[in-house]
Structure formats: C-alpha cells, structure tokens
Design an enzyme around this catalytic site. Structure first.
Site, mmCIF file in Angstrom:
data_model
loop_
_atom_site.group_PDB
_atom_site.id
_atom_site.type_symbol
_atom_site.label_atom_id
_atom_site.label_comp_id
_atom_site.label_asym_id
_atom_site.label_seq_id
_atom_site.Cartn_x
_atom_site.Cartn_y
_atom_site.Cartn_z
ATOM 1 N N CYS A 13 26.236 23.443 33.633
ATOM 2 C CA CYS A 13 25.035 22.873 34.273
ATOM 3 C C CYS A 13 25.344 22.362 35.685
ATOM 4 C CB CYS A 13 24.439 21.754 33.417
ATOM 5 S SG CYS A 13 25.580 20.410 33.050
ATOM 6 N N HIS A 307 24.890 15.406 31.686
ATOM 7 C CA HIS A 307 24.200 16.687 31.881
ATOM 8 C C HIS A 307 23.516 16.683 33.246
ATOM 9 C CE1 HIS A 307 22.095 20.353 31.033
ATOM 10 N NE2 HIS A 307 20.906 19.771 31.092
#
Length: 340
Positions: A13, A307
């Site tokens: 990510c 994240h």
C-alpha cells in the site's frame, strides 16, 4: 478515466498510494500520455520511466478493473534495494526513491541532455519537482551572511508532539482563517509547520562556524527560505519518530488548505519581514507562489501495523479515496479532516 485501483501485492500500500498521486500529477500525465520519453537504456525492460509510461497508458485506457503493478514493484526492488522485500515500507521513502530512479533513468533523454548547466538535469522529474532551498548563515559578530542554495524534491516538516521543541502556534482565536486554513484555536496548521521551518535558528556555542568576515569561529544563526519554488511541492509531515529512546508515530492533527500561498516563505520576502512578522507587500497580487492541493497520502494505524491510503483530485472539486484496489468518491471535508 484515470481512476483505477491497484492490487496490493503483500504490504505494498506504501507504493500504491504514491503511484496514485503520481498518475494524477497533471504535467507528469501530459508528459507520459504524449509519448515524450525516448529510452536510451541498453535494456528498456529495466527502465523505470518506460514502466511508468506503460502504467499511465494502463491508467488512462478506460479499463475499470484494478491494475496489478508487479513489474513496477520488481523494478523498484531492483533499483532501490533498501525497499526490497515484503515488509511494510515508508511511503515518503518510496516517493523519494521513485523520483531518484526516474531522474536517473531520464538522464539519457533528449530533455535530460538539454540542460545548459552540466550539474543540473532538465529531465521531466526535475522540471516538475525540483525547487531551490536557500540557507543563510549569519555571523552574530559582524553580521556577514554566507548563502548556499540546494536543490530539493520535498520539504520535511517537524510536528508538535515530536521531541524537537515546536514553536509557536498560529496567532488567531477560534475560527479565524490564516492562509485559507480554518483555524480552531490550538490546532496546528501546515502554515505553522512552514513558519517553524523557515524561522531563524540560533546555532549555539557548540556549533560555531568559521566566519569569512571575522576570519575566526563565531556563533551564528541559520535560516532556510525558498529561493525557487517547484511546480509541484511535496510536503512531508514527520509523523514517524525514530530516536535512541523511542520509536513512535505522532498523530497530531495538522490542518492544511486547498490553496496555499508560499510568498511568506520565499527568500525574496525575507527582506520585507518586520521583527519576525511578515508584512504582505501591496504588489503581491500575482499567483506565482500559489499552490492548489491535488493529492494527500494518509497513514492509519501504528508504526508496526499501519495502512496507507490516498486522496486524489480528479477535477477542480472532485475527490476520490484510493485504498489499494478500491476507489470511492470522497468529499472535500473527508480530505481536509484526514491525518495527512
């Protein structure tokens, strides 16, 4: 068109959020979609610029299914060894590594060669992202000033809550607006961080510098200002703190505006500052130093398990949230309230 999710290839990510920001950088998009890259590498399959070119074609092809950026990941691992492996990496580190590799692979391009100055590259990366940071060191005895100018691709800003003392918060009571940033009292703004970055800093007796005027070691102050602004400015908020004692994430909320005027932080504005307060000159109606927000990278979670996502602007006020393969519509409020 241009909105495509990216498959997460195992903790990637950090790469996906930066790729989304780069593919929505207007001048970069224009460059790649008009086939202006002429590869001069022995093996084009190892050229990151060629891969970015393919990526832009993929993004703007009209396909809706998420793209799998495995070739990009492989090239990044090959050319930026410190990012290889499947563990979570730092998105800011990836941005700088990607710009560096793109810049190195562009050097053979016609554009890269055109630069008159042998030390300065004129490749598309440098044209868009490179600015000049001026450092003025002033001797406290003779007030002689020594000036250096260094190129930069991004500006890393300290935050309140870090172990470096932060001073001061913006003037202004509840609800006032400074530089277009809505201002709740006590909230730190991007302008605060820039003010701190460009304020004079006393170097102290342990860091004396040999003054060319006095011909001896003297105490001095150092001040950073912008000599030349890049077309695209990247601001990096230093949320990850790594010191001898602790490793942690600073979650201080920093408000940032849709429009940012960098005039107060220019080297040319330094002279017009009065006792630390910037006086707006009457002729500052030009928009040369004004920026419009078009991408924000966000990190949720802790240093150990986090994240990355990003917000990107498609048109003047159309925003989308990119969370790996999933793209959703976002409001301007979502963007401005986020932990950038």
């Amino acid at each position: 068109i241009g909105l495509r999710g990216l498959i997460n290839l195992g903790n990637t990510c950090f790469m996906n959020c930066i790729v989304q920001a780069l593919t929505h950088t207007p001048l970069l998009r224009d460059f790649f979609l008009s086939d202006r890259h002429k590869c001069e590498m022995q093996s084009p399959s190892s050229c990151l610029v060629c891969e970015m070119s393919t990526l832009f074609q993929e993004f703007y092809s009209g396909h809706r299914s998420p793209h799998i950026p495995y070739r990009l990941l492989h090239l990044v691992w090959t050319h930026a060894r410190h990012l290889a492996g499947y563990e979570q990496q730092d998105a800011h580190e990836f941005l700088i590594a990607a710009l560096d590799v793109l810049h190195r692979h562009c050097k053979g391009d016609d554009n890269g060669k055109k630069a008159n100055n042998p030390n300065h590259c004129n490749c598309i990366i440098d044209q868009i992202f490179t600015g000049g940071l001026q450092s003025d060191v002033t001797c406290q005895v003779c007030h002689g000033v020594s000036t250096t100018i260094d190129p930069f691709w991004d500006i890393s800003l300290d935050l309140p809550g870090s172990s470096t003392p932060f001073w001061p918060l913006s003037p202004g009571s509840d609800g006032s607006v400074v530089n277009g940033e809505s201002h709740v009292s006590g909230t730190t703004t991007l302008t605060d961080c820039l003010r701190r970055f460009t304020r004079p800093e006393h170097l102290g007796s342990s860091a004396k510098i040999k003054c060319s005027g006095c011909h001896s070691y003297q105490e001095s102050t150092k001040q950073l200002t912008m000599k030349k602004l890049p077309i695209v400015a990247c601001f990096h908020l230093k949320r990850f703190e790594h010191s001898a004692k602790l490793r942690r994430k600073i979650t201080t909320y920093v408000s940032f505006p849709l429009e940012l005027d960098m005039t107060p932080f220019m080297a040319s504005s330094k002279e017009s500052r009065m006792n630390g307060q910037y006086q707006q000159p009457t002729d500052s109606l030009n928009n040369d130093n004004k920026y419009s927000l078009f991408a924000v990278v966000n990190h949720q979670g802790t240093l150990e398990s986090g994240h990355y996502t990003s917000f990107i602007r498609q048109h003047k006020d159309q925003w989308f949230k990119c969370d790996d393969a999933i793209i959703t519509k976002a409001s301007i409020k979502d963007v401005l309230d986020s932990e950038g």
